[in-house]
Write a protein that holds these residues in place. Sequence first.
Motif, short mmCIF file in Angstrom:
data_model
loop_
_atom_site.label_atom_id
_atom_site.label_comp_id
_atom_site.label_asym_id
_atom_site.label_seq_id
_atom_site.Cartn_x
_atom_site.Cartn_y
_atom_site.Cartn_z
N TRP A 60 41.29 40.02 42.02
CA TRP A 60 41.83 38.84 41.33
C TRP A 60 40.73 37.88 40.91
O TRP A 60 40.85 37.21 39.87
CB TRP A 60 42.87 38.16 42.21
N SER A 61 39.65 37.79 41.69
CA SER A 61 38.56 36.88 41.30
C SER A 61 37.83 37.38 40.06
O SER A 61 37.15 36.60 39.38
CB SER A 61 37.57 36.70 42.46
N SER A 62 37.99 38.66 39.73
CA SER A 62 37.38 39.20 38.51
C SER A 62 37.99 38.61 37.25
O SER A 62 37.40 38.72 36.16
CB SER A 62 37.53 40.73 38.48
N LEU A 63 39.14 37.97 37.38
CA LEU A 63 39.75 37.28 36.24
C LEU A 63 38.83 36.18 35.70
O LEU A 63 39.00 35.74 34.56
CB LEU A 63 41.10 36.68 36.64
N ALA A 64 37.87 35.74 36.51
CA ALA A 64 36.95 34.68 36.08
C ALA A 64 36.23 35.06 34.80
O ALA A 64 35.97 34.21 33.94
CB ALA A 64 35.93 34.39 37.18
N HIS A 91 31.82 38.02 48.01
CA HIS A 91 31.73 38.75 46.74
C HIS A 91 32.67 38.14 45.70
O HIS A 91 32.35 38.13 44.50
CB HIS A 91 32.06 40.23 46.94
N SER A 92 33.78 37.60 46.15
CA SER A 92 34.69 36.92 45.23
C SER A 92 34.07 35.63 44.70
O SER A 92 34.24 35.27 43.53
CB SER A 92 36.02 36.63 45.92
N LEU A 93 33.32 34.94 45.57
CA LEU A 93 32.59 33.75 45.11
C LEU A 93 31.55 34.14 44.06
O LEU A 93 31.29 33.39 43.12
CB LEU A 93 31.92 33.05 46.29
N TRP A 94 30.95 35.32 44.25
CA TRP A 94 30.01 35.84 43.25
C TRP A 94 30.71 36.00 41.90
O TRP A 94 30.17 35.63 40.87
CB TRP A 94 29.44 37.16 43.76
N THR A 113 29.55 33.76 38.78
CA THR A 113 28.97 34.40 37.59
C THR A 113 29.88 34.25 36.38
O THR A 113 29.39 34.18 35.24
CB THR A 113 28.67 35.88 37.86
N GLY A 114 31.19 34.18 36.60
CA GLY A 114 32.10 33.91 35.49
C GLY A 114 31.83 32.52 34.90
O GLY A 114 31.78 32.35 33.68
N LEU A 115 31.63 31.53 35.77
CA LEU A 115 31.32 30.18 35.32
C LEU A 115 29.96 30.15 34.63
O LEU A 115 29.78 29.48 33.60
CB LEU A 115 31.35 29.22 36.51
N ALA A 116 28.99 30.89 35.17
CA ALA A 116 27.66 30.96 34.55
C ALA A 116 27.75 31.57 33.15
O ALA A 116 27.07 31.11 32.22
CB ALA A 116 26.72 31.79 35.43
N LEU A 163 35.69 42.44 28.61
CA LEU A 163 35.44 43.81 29.04
C LEU A 163 34.89 43.84 30.45
O LEU A 163 35.29 44.68 31.27
CB LEU A 163 34.47 44.49 28.07
N MET A 164 33.99 42.91 30.76
CA MET A 164 33.44 42.84 32.10
C MET A 164 34.53 42.52 33.12
O MET A 164 34.57 43.09 34.22
CB MET A 164 32.33 41.80 32.17
N GLY A 165 35.43 41.59 32.75
CA GLY A 165 36.52 41.26 33.66
C GLY A 165 37.43 42.44 33.93
O GLY A 165 37.79 42.73 35.07
N LEU A 166 37.80 43.15 32.87
CA LEU A 166 38.70 44.29 33.03
C LEU A 166 38.05 45.42 33.82
O LEU A 166 38.70 46.05 34.68
CB LEU A 166 39.14 44.80 31.65
N SER A 167 36.77 45.69 33.56
CA SER A 167 36.10 46.77 34.28
C SER A 167 35.88 46.39 35.74
O SER A 167 35.95 47.25 36.63
CB SER A 167 34.77 47.12 33.61
N SER A 168 35.63 45.10 36.00
CA SER A 168 35.49 44.65 37.39
C SER A 168 36.81 44.77 38.14
O SER A 168 36.86 45.20 39.30
CB SER A 168 34.99 43.21 37.42
N MET A 169 37.90 44.43 37.48
CA MET A 169 39.22 44.58 38.10
C MET A 169 39.52 46.05 38.37
O MET A 169 40.04 46.40 39.43
CB MET A 169 40.28 43.97 37.20
N PHE A 170 39.19 46.90 37.40
CA PHE A 170 39.39 48.33 37.59
C PHE A 170 38.54 48.86 38.74
O PHE A 170 39.00 49.64 39.58
CB PHE A 170 39.06 49.06 36.29
N GLY A 171 37.28 48.39 38.79
CA GLY A 171 36.38 48.84 39.84
C GLY A 171 36.86 48.46 41.23
O GLY A 171 36.94 49.30 42.13
N HIS A 172 37.19 47.17 41.40
CA HIS A 172 37.60 46.70 42.73
C HIS A 172 39.04 47.10 43.06
O HIS A 172 39.42 47.14 44.22
CB HIS A 172 37.43 45.20 42.82
#
Length: 213
Positions: free
Chosen positions: A34-38, A190-193, A197-200, A66-75
């Motif tokens: 869920w944090s990958s939504l960032a 890792h969720s804080l990461w 990084t989403g904010l960055a 794309l990064m968000g979707l692939s991160s969600m898929f990965g985790h």
Amino acid sequence: MSYWDRFEPSACYPDKCQCEAVQDALIRQPSAFWSSLAYLFAGVAIYREVKNKSHELKMWAGVCCLMGLSSMFGHGSFIRVSLALDFASIVLVLSFFAILSYLRKFSASKIMAFFSVYYVALFLAMYHMGKWPKIGACLAIFAVSMGEVVKRPVDKNLFLCLGILALSFGVFVIDEMHIGCDPHSLFQFHSLWHLGTGLAMYFYGKWRFTNAA
């Protein structure tokens, strides 16, 4: 048997991944998922905020999503294919503008075609690499890409991006070292990461598109 057990697992599965436990469920790491939504929020926010809807802006917003979707898929799955896509997306984000600086003379369709082929090549490379070689490759590409960043004007958005990124990398290392690790807690470094990084990425996009060359 989990739905994902029918696929080839990631090399780190089941107990050599991040601190968060990889559950026998449809979403194997809920906090990281869920944090990958960032990253999706970052892409949508920068697209909505910048008035000039250039092709470069659209591509950057797409890369963030794309990064968000692939991160969600990965985790969510922790299978070999999904983690390769996740790391391919990370490398794409890190190298996007450095590569784009050499492609601006081409048409938008040719640039899109190049990045599509590039992404497939990244996926194939990441599919055959172990976890730490992948992380090492990301750090190396980040260092190389910074060479293009330092040639451009700086402002507070870039400083915010780099400061947040440095702090986020710190919590990434803490998580990888399993310091203060509670595998079953919703609070995960890792969720804080992901959030950091989403904010960055959001501030990086602001810097890029408010200082467009």
